[in-house]
Design a protein around this motif. Sequence first.
Motif, PDB file in Angstrom:
ATOM      1  N   LEU A  95       0.833  -1.207   0.000  1.00 46.37           N
ATOM      2  CA  LEU A  95       0.000   0.000   0.000  1.00 46.37           C
ATOM      3  C   LEU A  95       0.863   1.250   0.000  1.00 46.37           C
ATOM      4  O   LEU A  95       0.441   2.313  -0.422  1.00 46.37           O
TER       5      LEU A  95
ATOM      6  N   LEU B 173     -12.898  -9.701  -2.811  1.00 46.38           N
ATOM      7  CA  LEU B 173     -12.703  -8.491  -3.608  1.00 46.38           C
ATOM      8  C   LEU B 173     -11.418  -8.606  -4.431  1.00 46.38           C
ATOM      9  O   LEU B 173     -10.413  -9.098  -3.950  1.00 46.38           O
TER      10      LEU B 173
ATOM     11  N   PRO C 113      -7.164  -4.972   8.797  1.00 50.94           N
ATOM     12  CA  PRO C 113      -6.776  -3.658   9.328  1.00 50.94           C
ATOM     13  C   PRO C 113      -7.316  -3.463  10.736  1.00 50.94           C
ATOM     14  O   PRO C 113      -8.119  -4.262  11.214  1.00 50.94           O
TER      15      PRO C 113
ATOM     16  N   GLU D 271     -11.055   1.339  11.996  1.00 52.02           N
ATOM     17  CA  GLU D 271     -11.154   2.005  10.701  1.00 52.02           C
ATOM     18  C   GLU D 271     -12.483   1.737  10.013  1.00 52.02           C
ATOM     19  O   GLU D 271     -12.871   2.450   9.106  1.00 52.02           O
ATOM     20  N   GLY D 272     -13.189   0.707  10.417  1.00 48.39           N
ATOM     21  CA  GLY D 272     -14.504   0.444   9.842  1.00 48.39           C
ATOM     22  C   GLY D 272     -15.591   0.993  10.757  1.00 48.39           C
ATOM     23  O   GLY D 272     -15.487   0.885  11.965  1.00 48.39           O
ATOM     24  N   PRO D 273     -16.623   1.595  10.173  1.00 46.68           N
ATOM     25  CA  PRO D 273     -17.700   2.119  11.012  1.00 46.68           C
ATOM     26  C   PRO D 273     -18.442   0.988  11.702  1.00 46.68           C
ATOM     27  O   PRO D 273     -18.785  -0.006  11.077  1.00 46.68           O
TER      28      PRO D 273
ATOM     29  N   ARG E 121     -12.408 -12.903   7.148  1.00 45.63           N
ATOM     30  CA  ARG E 121     -12.345 -12.218   5.851  1.00 45.63           C
ATOM     31  C   ARG E 121     -10.932 -12.300   5.273  1.00 45.63           C
ATOM     32  O   ARG E 121     -10.758 -12.470   4.067  1.00 45.63           O
TER      33      ARG E 121
ATOM     34  N   MET F 163     -16.397 -10.054   1.521  1.00 44.94           N
ATOM     35  CA  MET F 163     -15.570  -8.963   0.985  1.00 44.94           C
ATOM     36  C   MET F 163     -14.139  -9.430   0.718  1.00 44.94           C
ATOM     37  O   MET F 163     -13.410  -8.813  -0.052  1.00 44.94           O
TER      38      MET F 163
ATOM     39  N   TYR G 166      -5.247  -9.703   4.949  1.00 48.15           N
ATOM     40  CA  TYR G 166      -4.990  -8.507   5.749  1.00 48.15           C
ATOM     41  C   TYR G 166      -6.204  -8.177   6.604  1.00 48.15           C
ATOM     42  O   TYR G 166      -7.338  -8.192   6.122  1.00 48.15           O
TER      43      TYR G 166
ATOM     44  N   ASP H 183     -14.709  -0.463   4.510  1.00 47.56           N
ATOM     45  CA  ASP H 183     -13.325  -0.530   4.971  1.00 47.56           C
ATOM     46  C   ASP H 183     -12.400  -0.271   3.783  1.00 47.56           C
ATOM     47  O   ASP H 183     -12.018  -1.166   3.063  1.00 47.56           O
TER      48      ASP H 183
ATOM     49  N   GLU I  17      -9.292   0.728   3.598  1.00 45.04           N
ATOM     50  CA  GLU I  17      -7.930   0.224   3.710  1.00 45.04           C
ATOM     51  C   GLU I  17      -7.875  -1.214   3.199  1.00 45.04           C
ATOM     52  O   GLU I  17      -6.968  -1.606   2.477  1.00 45.04           O
ATOM     53  N   PHE I  18      -8.879  -1.993   3.616  1.00 45.40           N
ATOM     54  CA  PHE I  18      -8.901  -3.388   3.185  1.00 45.40           C
ATOM     55  C   PHE I  18      -9.123  -3.478   1.677  1.00 45.40           C
ATOM     56  O   PHE I  18      -8.441  -4.230   0.978  1.00 45.40           O
ATOM     57  N   ALA I  19     -10.070  -2.681   1.179  1.00 49.74           N
ATOM     58  CA  ALA I  19     -10.357  -2.700  -0.263  1.00 49.74           C
ATOM     59  C   ALA I  19      -9.085  -2.381  -1.048  1.00 49.74           C
ATOM     60  O   ALA I  19      -8.782  -3.013  -2.057  1.00 49.74           O
ATOM     61  N   ARG I  20      -8.339  -1.390  -0.553  1.00 50.51           N
ATOM     62  CA  ARG I  20      -7.095  -1.015  -1.219  1.00 50.51           C
ATOM     63  C   ARG I  20      -6.104  -2.190  -1.200  1.00 50.51           C
ATOM     64  O   ARG I  20      -5.431  -2.461  -2.185  1.00 50.51           O
TER      65      ARG I  20
END
Lengths: 265, 276
Positions: free
Chosen positions: A57, A105, A83, A87-89, A154, A102, A81, B159, B161-164
């Motif tokens: 990143l 993705l 995070p 950071e997630g709502p 995930r 997800m 990964y 999220d 950061e995760f998507a990135r």
Amino acid sequence: MVGEAPPVVELSHVGFAYDGEPVLEDVSLRMGKGEFVAVIGPNGGGKTTLLKIVLGLLTPQTGTVKVFGRPPAEVRRRIGYAPQHSEGPSDFPVSVLDVVLMGFLGTGRARFRAGRDEVERAMAALRRVGLDGQAKRRLNALSGGQQQRALIARALVCDPELLVLDEPTASIDPYGAFCFYEFLSELKEHAPILTVSHELSLAASRITSLAFVNRTLLYNAEPRPTEEMLSLAYGLHDASCPVDGFLRAMGRSLGAERRDGEGAP
Amino acid sequence: MIEMLSHEFMQNAIYAGLLAAVACGIIGSLVVVNRMVFLAGGVAHAAYGGVGIAYFMGWPVMPSAVGFTLGASMLMASATSRSMARSDTIVGVLWAAGMALGILLIDLTPGYNVDLMSFLFGSILTVPRSDIWIMVGLDAALLVLVLLFYRDFLALSFDREFARSRGAPVEALHYLMLGMTAVAVVMIISVVGLILVIALVTIPAYMAEVHSRSLAGMMVVSSVLSAFFCLAGLALAYRFDLTSGASIIAAATVCFLIWRVGIRLHRLAKGFGRKP
């Protein structure tokens, strides 16, 4: 073309700066199969930056990064990964199963609904983290530890060959965090784990090695801090500060060695 | 009451309300879960700059407003794509500058005296059939985009950061999301007015978020709520001879307050029930 498989993660002399402000300098780290490496250090010391470099990143200004012997951006799909959960709502309308889905993705599908095979693999990942009964529940109906497990599921769903976790126990109480490290140590047999942690005492029992990051990196191939790490972490002052004696004693009780631990082994 | 349906302007108003409800349900859900309400407000207000340019240059209003707002939204997207922190200031600047530009340009346009109030509050009762068809097209485009990119939007919103880290085109999706918001908001403003758009983008989506287990569910629930508020507001406006846009917002706000109180009471009741 014979020879050993490349190390899972190999950083050599990596330097990174945000707007000219150095965050990491001359950082080297090697990580092999079956390892469980905890990265500790003060806030703002560069722990998360280090993880983001491993994930591709962020690109370091100096030095080289290899994951499975390749540039990280090319092997993103082999890395799982998770995070930092903050950071997630937290009141996001999403089911546990959809969170795990997800993880697919970037695998080339562009469908509105997940395929049957994807759902099956997501359910398998949930079973591995012990959440199989919770798939249909809303994420924020789970406890902090369960939410964290969902995020690990995930990360696991694409069968990663490396797990990268950022403060996985930040939202879990100390007892839960201890159990969580127990759980992680079982996973490391499938995929080596690189995790950022601020709870050294909890992580120590399960990790295989420790890296201390505060702009530079100190490495110990054993699951305990060296005296050098402690002094960098807390600052060993001269003379009369009573905390110093306590810290030295703590270092000894944790088995800190006198003088090893510079750079990579 | 039923005779209100016999008027063509009333039929058109109902169609416009229902079509706006679908667009607002989709866009509102994305806006609310991404914490972009202020940003959407900025985009909506900056649209007035486009209206001003259209009058000043003698260009058609709708395309000019869409183009200008799309440009403003891309500026906002570039200010917010890396991190949402501090972006509120830039949104505030564009918000104010866009409106001021519109007002100044209309001042400078000879012979024209456009009513700012109609931009703010719209006139759902005078919607022509042609606008209805434009909105059908807008709704269809939004539905197709959301269906195509649903899982990407979900991951992006949940999220980033995760998507990135999975290599998802996070920046492009961010621009797409803001572009969709801009186009949808301007087109609905021209039909029902700016204030009503803000109300329909926020209130139903916020109510739906609490009761949905998925983003798609949230979109459906907030579309249905929007539609209900539009119909209820129009009925009230007809019955008591009130301003239609404000009646719709009043209906939404009253339902919102009742809903909040209901949730509070429900929690209190649960709390009491737990005690021995």
